[in-house]
Design a protein around this motif. Structure first.
Motif, PDB file in Angstrom:
ATOM      1  N   ASP A  98       0.401   2.312  -5.104  1.00  0.00           N
ATOM      2  CA  ASP A  98       1.731   1.858  -4.726  1.00  0.00           C
ATOM      3  C   ASP A  98       2.191   0.776  -5.705  1.00  0.00           C
ATOM      4  OD1 ASP A  98       0.145  -0.256  -4.032  1.00  0.00           O
ATOM      5  OD2 ASP A  98       0.479  -0.103  -1.872  1.00  0.00           O
ATOM      6  N   ARG A 102       8.562   4.647   5.023  1.00  0.00           N
ATOM      7  CA  ARG A 102       7.385   4.186   5.730  1.00  0.00           C
ATOM      8  C   ARG A 102       6.976   5.193   6.808  1.00  0.00           C
ATOM      9  NH1 ARG A 102       8.449  -1.021   9.298  1.00  0.00           N
ATOM     10  NH2 ARG A 102       6.305  -0.435   9.833  1.00  0.00           N
ATOM     11  N   THR A 145       2.027   6.571   4.464  1.00  0.00           N
ATOM     12  CA  THR A 145       2.597   5.341   3.922  1.00  0.00           C
ATOM     13  C   THR A 145       2.739   4.297   5.029  1.00  0.00           C
ATOM     14  OG1 THR A 145       4.851   6.145   4.291  1.00  0.00           O
ATOM     15  CG2 THR A 145       3.857   6.618   2.170  1.00  0.00           C
ATOM     16  N   PHE A 160       5.693   4.986  -5.075  1.00  0.00           N
ATOM     17  CA  PHE A 160       4.325   5.449  -5.253  1.00  0.00           C
ATOM     18  C   PHE A 160       4.223   6.171  -6.593  1.00  0.00           C
ATOM     19  CE2 PHE A 160       5.009   4.965  -0.761  1.00  0.00           C
ATOM     20  CZ  PHE A 160       3.840   4.357  -0.319  1.00  0.00           C
ATOM     21  N   HIS A 197       5.943  15.526   1.227  1.00  0.00           N
ATOM     22  CA  HIS A 197       5.952  14.430   2.188  1.00  0.00           C
ATOM     23  C   HIS A 197       6.983  14.715   3.272  1.00  0.00           C
ATOM     24  CE1 HIS A 197       9.738  12.878   0.468  1.00  0.00           C
ATOM     25  NE2 HIS A 197       9.200  13.144  -0.708  1.00  0.00           N
TER      26      HIS A 197
END
Length: 233
Positions: free
Chosen positions: A89, A61, A110, A116, A142
């Motif tokens: 998602d 997250r 996110t 995802f 990411h």
């Protein structure tokens, strides 16, 4: 006759003050950071005509996700690339969508830990036969990899060494967060296993009680049956 004096053993060199010696144990975390700090390589695959291919990845997250994609027609093809891109998602929420995608970038953050999915769907132009395979290249980053440290260096006026230290600091923080999440998942799994073991134990005790009760009832029933038939006294 005088005895010969023994030769003194050479002493090992002492480490210089202020310069501690690095052992293998102290070098392992640094080597691990350097290995993990390597740049991620893009993914390339062939997308056949009228086909759909998806890539899935679990992301934590509050994590920045960036990506670049390129869809190219095979050599010798008279038609250009034609494919749709959709990123969703696990709940089906669309985070990015592009029709007739050829080349572009995307970015999103996110909101929760989730799975995802990035899907490429090939399209056929109207009135054409089978389209040859298209080459799809996806470079998805990411976390620390998604940060643009060049822009950070320009804004904060950092030196190259300071930028590298910032990157290693963010990387180490990401590794610590990953280990904390793994520890949390391990605790949850351990609690689930303990709860399952307790339920299995109670079920086994209940099954044994049922079997003992059934066996006792069967003995008394057969005894009454044999008495009724005057087979036993």
């Amino acid at each position: 006759m005088p005895m010969p004096m023994p030769m003194p053993m050479p002493m090992p060199p002492l480490p210089l003050p202020g310069r501690p010696r690095l052992g293998r144990a102290s070098l392992l975390p640094l080597l691990l950071l350097l290995l993990l700090a390597g740049p991620a390589r893009p993914i390339s695959f062939q997308l056949p005509g009228k086909a759909r291919k998806c890539l899935r990845e679990e992301i934590h997250r509050d994590t920045l996700v960036t990506g670049e994609y390129e869809i190219g027609a095979p050599p010798g093809s008279s038609t250009g690339p034609s494919a749709n891109l959709k990123i969703t998602d696990s709940a089906g929420h669309i985070l990015y969508a592009k029709e007739d995608a050829t080349k572009g970038k995307f970015a999103f953050t996110t909101e929760d830990y989730d799975m995802f999915e990035a899907c490429f769907e090939s399209k056929l132009p109207v009135g054409t036969g089978r389209m040859p395979d298209q080459l799809v290249t996806l470079d998805m980053k990411h976390g620390v990899e998604a940060k643009n440290y060049e822009e950070i260096a320009k804004v904060e006026k950092l030196k190259p060494l300071e930028v590298e230290l910032r990157r290693l600091e963010d990387l180490s923080e990401s590794i610590v967060n990953d280990f904390a999440y793994m520890k949390k998942r391990e605790e949850e799994m351990r609690d689930t296993n303990e709860s399952t073991n307790t339920r299995v134990l109670y079920f086994s005790i209940f099954s044994m009680c049922c079997l003992i009760g059934l066996a006792t009832w069967q003995v008394f029933y057969l005894r009454r049956f044999f008495k009724a038939k005057k087979l036993i006294e």
